[in-house]
Every structure is written in structure tokens, then in C-alpha cells.
Write a protein that holds these residues in place. Structure first.
Motif, mmCIF file in Angstrom:
data_model
loop_
_atom_site.group_PDB
_atom_site.id
_atom_site.type_symbol
_atom_site.label_atom_id
_atom_site.label_comp_id
_atom_site.label_asym_id
_atom_site.label_seq_id
_atom_site.Cartn_x
_atom_site.Cartn_y
_atom_site.Cartn_z
ATOM 1 N N ARG A 1 0.822 -1.213 0.000
ATOM 2 C CA ARG A 1 0.000 0.000 0.000
ATOM 3 C C ARG A 1 0.853 1.259 0.000
ATOM 4 N N ASP A 2 1.502 1.554 1.143
ATOM 5 C CA ASP A 2 2.247 2.801 1.292
ATOM 6 C C ASP A 2 3.499 2.787 0.420
ATOM 7 N N GLY A 3 3.604 3.797 -0.441
ATOM 8 C CA GLY A 3 4.748 3.887 -1.346
ATOM 9 C C GLY A 3 4.494 3.265 -2.698
ATOM 10 N N VAL A 4 3.388 2.532 -2.850
ATOM 11 C CA VAL A 4 3.014 1.917 -4.131
ATOM 12 C C VAL A 4 1.703 2.525 -4.626
ATOM 13 N N TRP B 1 -7.788 -8.586 -13.900
ATOM 14 C CA TRP B 1 -6.905 -8.909 -12.787
ATOM 15 C C TRP B 1 -7.655 -8.779 -11.467
ATOM 16 N N ARG B 2 -7.344 -9.670 -10.526
ATOM 17 C CA ARG B 2 -7.784 -9.541 -9.129
ATOM 18 C C ARG B 2 -6.660 -8.823 -8.405
ATOM 19 N N VAL B 3 -6.992 -7.757 -7.718
ATOM 20 C CA VAL B 3 -5.998 -6.918 -7.052
ATOM 21 C C VAL B 3 -6.129 -7.087 -5.540
ATOM 22 N N VAL B 4 -5.015 -7.464 -4.901
ATOM 23 C CA VAL B 4 -4.985 -7.682 -3.461
ATOM 24 C C VAL B 4 -3.880 -6.804 -2.874
ATOM 25 N N VAL B 5 -4.173 -6.199 -1.736
ATOM 26 C CA VAL B 5 -3.193 -5.387 -1.023
ATOM 27 C C VAL B 5 -2.661 -6.202 0.159
ATOM 28 N N ALA B 6 -1.336 -6.186 0.342
ATOM 29 C CA ALA B 6 -0.676 -6.821 1.490
ATOM 30 C C ALA B 6 0.243 -5.761 2.107
ATOM 31 N N SER B 7 -0.071 -5.352 3.336
ATOM 32 C CA SER B 7 0.610 -4.193 3.903
ATOM 33 C C SER B 7 0.938 -4.380 5.380
ATOM 34 N N ASN B 8 2.166 -4.031 5.758
ATOM 35 C CA ASN B 8 2.509 -3.934 7.174
ATOM 36 C C ASN B 8 1.877 -2.649 7.708
ATOM 37 N N GLN B 9 1.167 -2.748 8.802
ATOM 38 C CA GLN B 9 0.568 -1.570 9.430
ATOM 39 C C GLN B 9 0.910 -1.558 10.917
ATOM 40 N N SER B 10 2.212 -1.440 11.201
ATOM 41 C CA SER B 10 2.679 -1.503 12.587
ATOM 42 C C SER B 10 2.231 -0.306 13.403
ATOM 43 N N ARG C 1 -11.225 -1.269 -8.184
ATOM 44 C CA ARG C 1 -11.575 -1.952 -6.936
ATOM 45 C C ARG C 1 -10.402 -2.812 -6.474
ATOM 46 N N ILE C 2 -10.415 -3.086 -5.188
ATOM 47 C CA ILE C 2 -9.451 -4.001 -4.573
ATOM 48 C C ILE C 2 -10.254 -5.195 -4.089
ATOM 49 N N PRO D 1 2.709 -11.587 -9.765
ATOM 50 C CA PRO D 1 3.430 -10.336 -9.526
ATOM 51 C C PRO D 1 3.133 -9.786 -8.137
ATOM 52 N N THR D 2 4.187 -9.414 -7.426
ATOM 53 C CA THR D 2 4.033 -8.687 -6.174
ATOM 54 C C THR D 2 4.809 -7.387 -6.333
ATOM 55 N N VAL D 3 4.112 -6.280 -6.069
ATOM 56 C CA VAL D 3 4.674 -4.952 -6.325
ATOM 57 C C VAL D 3 4.910 -4.258 -4.995
ATOM 58 N N GLY D 4 6.156 -3.834 -4.790
ATOM 59 C CA GLY D 4 6.496 -3.141 -3.560
ATOM 60 C C GLY D 4 7.552 -2.087 -3.781
ATOM 61 N N ASP D 5 7.768 -1.291 -2.739
ATOM 62 C CA ASP D 5 8.797 -0.257 -2.783
ATOM 63 C C ASP D 5 9.915 -0.527 -1.782
ATOM 64 N N SER D 6 9.790 -1.626 -1.017
ATOM 65 C CA SER D 6 10.815 -1.924 -0.016
ATOM 66 C C SER D 6 11.300 -3.362 -0.156
ATOM 67 N N MET D 7 12.464 -3.598 0.399
ATOM 68 C CA MET D 7 13.055 -4.933 0.335
ATOM 69 C C MET D 7 12.141 -5.959 0.995
ATOM 70 N N ARG D 8 11.490 -5.580 2.093
ATOM 71 C CA ARG D 8 10.642 -6.560 2.784
ATOM 72 C C ARG D 8 9.479 -7.015 1.912
ATOM 73 N N ASP D 9 8.950 -6.135 1.068
ATOM 74 C CA ASP D 9 7.878 -6.525 0.141
ATOM 75 C C ASP D 9 8.390 -7.584 -0.829
ATOM 76 N N LEU D 10 9.564 -7.328 -1.385
ATOM 77 C CA LEU D 10 10.136 -8.220 -2.392
ATOM 78 C C LEU D 10 10.538 -9.562 -1.787
#
Length: 178
Positions: A8-11, A44-53, A83-84, A123-132
Motif C-alpha cells: 500500500r504505502d509507497g506503491v 486482474w484480481r488486485v490484493v493489497v498486502a501491507s505492514n501496518q505496525s 476496486r481491490i 506479480p508482487t509490487v512493492g517499494d521496499s526490500m521486505r515486500d520483495l
């Protein structure tokens, strides 16, 4: 089924070192909402996977997180009917031993279970190493966007070698729907 997993954040939206703590702080990255709508139009089915600490740290509560996600969903609907399909998140603080905080693959395993799919090549799309790294652990195809923390992440020597790098989510989607 064509499935894509987005951080989510940064993407999708602008990131903040102080966390996105309210709907008012949530601002989409230009072109990201339209990109998600395009994915939907292409099946495409779009799913969000996000750390929300921020939840685990007490910076905001679940009602606030739900309000942030509600703003995102409404903004998507207004941007070409996007839509998500699902939002998965880890509410735990960074020092937690949970298995759902990326880079651990727990969130992605939950997605695989919920959608009854093998994530190999998804495909998994992220902006940080932890996403990848979370995606790599379950066989996803890693896509790095240079928005958010992406420019710094690109310089990390631990970047998975098969990572594809794009300026932003709109560029990833243009490639996937070409």
C-alpha cells in the motif's frame, strides 16, 4: 485467475516516515488509482498486502485503519471504477514474532489460502526490500517501484536478482496489460 499483490504505502499512496495515521494523510500517488482500475478492466484480481505496525505501536486504532482503507476504496471507485478484491495487513509492531509481518511470508500465504492459488509467478509490487523478500519466499515475481522507498531499495545489494524495476505502479500495469 490473474492475481497481483500490491503493497500500500509507497506503491498506491504516498508514504510517510511518520506513518499514514488518518484518512486525511492518505494521498494517492498520481496514476496509481487509474492503474488499478486498468488492471480490473483487464481481468486482474488486485490484493493489497501491507505492514501496518502503527496499530501495534498505538499510533492509530483499527477504526482509523478501516477509515483509511475506506477512503482508498472510495477513491478507487471514483477513478474509473477501480476496486481491490481484498486487503491483508499485519497490525503488529516491528519487534513482533508474528509470521505475517513482511519480510516474513505469512500475509502472502494467507492470500494464497483465501484465493486458493499457487503464488508462483504472481506479480508482487512493492517499494521496499521486505515486500520483495516476502514475495520471493512464496515464489512471486518481484516488481520494484521507485516511488516511496523504491529508489533506496534499488541500491540494496540484497535485491533479488529477478526483480523488475519500474518508475511507478502505472508503468508496471502498462507492462502487464500491454
Amino acid at each position: 485467475m490473474k492475481l497481483i499483490i500490491l503493497d500500500r504505502d509507497g506503491v498506491i499512496n504516498e508514504d510517510s516516515e511518520q506513518f499514514i495515521k488518518s484518512p486525511e494523510e492518505w494521498h494517492p500517488i498520481p496514476g496509481s488509482l487509474e492503474a488499478i482500475a486498468r488492471l480490473n478492466q483487464w481481468g486482474w484480481r488486485v490484493v493489497v498486502a501491507s505492514n501496518q505496525s502503527g496499530v501495534g505501536r498505538g499510533l492509530f486504532d483499527m477504526d482509523t485503519l478501516n477509515s483509511i482503507h475506506e477512503k482508498m476504496v472510495k477513491s478507487l471507485a471514483q477513478a474509473g471504477g477501480g476496486r481491490i478484491d481484498a486487503i491483508f495487513f499485519c497490525p503488529h509492531a516491528a519487534d513482533s514474532t508474528c509470521d505475517c509481518r513482511k519480510p516474513k511470508p505469512g500475509l502472502l500465504k494467507q492470500i494464497a489460502e483465501r484465493f486458493n492459488v499457487d503464488l508462483a509467478g504472481v506479480p508482487t509490487v512493492g517499494d521496499s526490500m521486505r515486500d520483495l523478500l516476502a514475495g520471493e519466499a512464496v515464489g512471486c515475481a518481484p516488481y520494484l517501484v521507485l516511488t516511496g522507498k523504491g529508489a533506496r531499495t534499488r541500491e540494496d545489494p540484497a535485491l533479488p536478482p529477478e526483480t523488475r524495476v519500474f518508475p511507478d505502479l502505472a508503468a508496471v500495469v502498462a507492462e502487464l496489460t500491454a
